[in-house]
Design an enzyme around this catalytic site. Structure first.
Site, PDB file in Angstrom:
ATOM      1  N   PRO B 101       7.951  73.339  40.832  1.00 36.33           N
ATOM      2  CG  PRO B 101       9.988  73.291  41.966  1.00 36.33           C
ATOM      3  CD  PRO B 101       9.265  73.981  40.858  1.00 36.33           C
ATOM      4  CE  LYS B 102       2.670  68.491  45.887  1.00 38.92           C
ATOM      5  NZ  LYS B 102       2.132  67.154  46.080  1.00 38.92           N
ATOM      6  N   GLY B 103       5.803  73.014  45.830  1.00 35.67           N
ATOM      7  CA  GLY B 103       6.058  73.847  47.014  1.00 35.67           C
ATOM      8  C   GLY B 103       6.043  75.339  46.712  1.00 35.67           C
ATOM      9  CB  CYS B 104       7.262  77.337  43.845  1.00 32.84           C
ATOM     10  SG  CYS B 104       8.884  76.648  43.965  1.00 32.84           S
ATOM     11  CB  ILE B 105       1.674  77.540  46.368  1.00 31.38           C
ATOM     12  CG1 ILE B 105       2.163  77.536  47.816  1.00 31.38           C
ATOM     13  CG2 ILE B 105       1.314  76.152  45.899  1.00 31.38           C
ATOM     14  CD1 ILE B 105       1.120  77.194  48.828  1.00 31.38           C
TER      15      ILE B 105
END
Lengths: 409, 105
Positions: B101-105
């Site tokens: 997921p993009k949020g997990c940077i």
């Protein structure tokens, strides 16, 4: 007259105001900026307040000092945006219409999102340093603290300035050493990330710094609640970590007005094209800084690099031209590492922080991913640059898109 | 690009070790990926999350964050962490054959 409305006069909004005011024809454009607060806070300075390095007066100036003449300033809370009818409702029931809107309403902490966080220990044994109130209260607490378990915990990502919690840990090590009680302070850095930082190479190097400074690291920890009676944090899988003082980085969310306007994601951030900075849904709305849902760091440096891109794209948009400028996710952070030294990192969407020299390849004067005194001076000097150049929209001699020159890989 | 033998198929993986192609996914692949993530048996509740994630990804082009998951999948945060210990969003995305997921940077 065409109308440009900017919501939010923080770092991003003020920069855009000054850049566009210098460019747009005053006979054609009326510019309005709206913000509920009259004081501008230098947020990167909050980090230094708990350790007595800065006080409140070092981080505040009146917002009006940074507004050019000939614009319309409205000090008011914003009720909501009505993007379908191109207007903004203020909370005194007045309405402003726009041809173009720039949303720069930022992000703020939401401690109430975690059970037990904003309970009886709030600002007694539990503090944040992302607000002026939290940072000042923590400064008072630390002054008389005799030591014990200091837990620094990131609730969930994304957060503003993802390096600030690490800097806090480094500065705490330095501060308690200077006070002669470091042996009585157990510093424990607790993060939901798999390492010390979001990007692998920097994470490994910064993780080593934690070890060298005798700071304990717990990764992959997702806090569920705070037990105020037994003074411990508890994760979703029931792992308990006791604290004497908890420095929390609470959930960060976009402004409530974004939710009221039905324009946000589950954290009230506005879906934004990650390259053009235009709203994904509305052609005449742009979004900048912490208010976006971009997969970049939420930081002043990012807002600054975005401002250059948004400036170009805004001028294209009003001419009916395609948006050519593309933001690459560029971020640049001075990491204060304690004892008068600092570390610098420079990265974007695709390239993680790498070692090397910055901004001049081979010369510096700053060293990437290394701990030097010069990097610390860079950070100290930055506050002056912020007030005198950055907010006023004056060009800095740094490229807005990241450069590979000077980096070793 | 790295490849790996999963459930009798040679499958391409991305830099995070997630499936590179959505179309390589099937239930047998999901079962093997879940074992790699330390989950022995996929229950109906696991499948509720996995199916929700695949649907969400197909519609929106991004794997949902934990917040979105708990809001919309009918599985609350507590249960989510029981089903996918440590990192539910990341683990469930991998098992569902989606990118991180993009949020997990």
């Amino acid at each position: 007259m065409k109308k440009l409305v900017i919501l939010g006069a923080g770092t991003a909004g003020t920069m855009m105001l000054n850049k566009l005011h210098g460019e747009l024809d005053r006979n054609e454009w009326q510019i309005t900026i709206v913000d509920q607060h009259e004081t501008h806070y230098y947020q990167p300075g909050f980090l230094f307040i708990p350790f007595g390095i800065y006080s409140k007066k070092d981080v505040i100036k009146p917002k009006r000092d940074f507004f050019p003449s000939g614009i319309n300033v409205i000090t008011s809370e914003i009720e909501k945006i009505e993007p379908e009818s191109n207007r903004v409702l203020l909370n005194n029931n007045s309405v402003i219409s726009y041809d173009y809107l720039i949303i720069a309403t930022g992000a703020k902490i939401a401690p109430e999102q975690t059970e037990g966080m904003k309970d009886k220990l709030w600002q007694k044994s539990i503090y944040d340093f992302y607000t002026i109130e939290g940072a000042c209260a923590l400064a008072n607490y630390f002054k008389h603290w005799e030591g014990g378990k200091l837990v620094i915990n990131i609730t969930e990502m994304p957060i503003k300035c993802p390096v600030a919690p690490l800097e806090f840990a480094f500065l705490a090590d330095s501060y308690f050493t200077e006070r002669g009680i470091r042996d009585k302070v157990d510093i424990h850095f607790v993060t939901p990330l798999p390492g010390a930082f979001t990007k692998p190479k920097a994470s490994a190097i910064l993780g080593d710094f934690l070890g060298k400074k005798n700071i304990n690291l717990t990764t992959d920890y997702n806090i569920a609640r705070v037990d105020n009676d037994e003074k411990k944090i508890i994760s979703w899988d029931e792992t308990e970590i006791p604290f004497d003082v908890l420095v929390t980085i609470p959930t960060n969310m976009g402004d409530d007005l974004i939710a009221r306007s039905g324009m946000g994601d589950e954290l009230n951030f506005v879906p934004t094209d990650k390259h053009t900075l235009r709203s994904e849904k509305y052609e005449n709305i742009f979004v900048i800084g912490d208010a976006t849902n971009l997969p970049s760091s939420k930081a002043g440096s990012v807002a600054h690099f975005e401002a250059d891109i948004l400036f170009e794209n805004f001028l294209s948009a009003i001419e009916g031209q395609p948006l050519q400028a593309k933001f690459d996710g560029h971020a640049n952070c001075f990491i204060e590492s304690g004892f008068g030294k600092g570390i610098l990192i420079d990265f974007n969407y695709d390239t993680e922080p790498l070692p090397g020299k910055y901004p001049l390849p081979g010369i510096g004067p700053f060293s990437l991913l290394e701990e030097t005194k010069m990097n610390h001076y860079g950070k100290v000097m930055f506050r002056w640059m912020y007030w005198n150049f950055l907010l006023k929209g004056v060009e800095l001699p740094i490229e807005s898109n990241m450069s590979m020159a000077g980096k070793r890989f | 690009m790295a490849t790996k033998e999963i459930a009798g198929k040679t499958i391409e993986l991305d830099a995070d070790g997630n499936l590179a192609k959505l179309t390589d996914w099937n239930e047998a692949v999901a079962k093997e990926l879940s074992k790699e993530e330390g989950i022995e048996q996929l229950t109906d509740r696991h499948w509720a999350v996995i199916n929700y994630m695949r649907k969400e990804f197909t519609e929106k082009g991004d794997a949902p964050s934990i917040r979105k998951l708990t809001k919309e999948s009918g599985v609350d945060t507590k249960e989510l962490y029981q089903l996918f210990p440590k990192g539910p969003a990341k683990k469930a995305a991998r098992i569902a054959g989606l990118p991180k997921p993009k949020g997990c940077i």
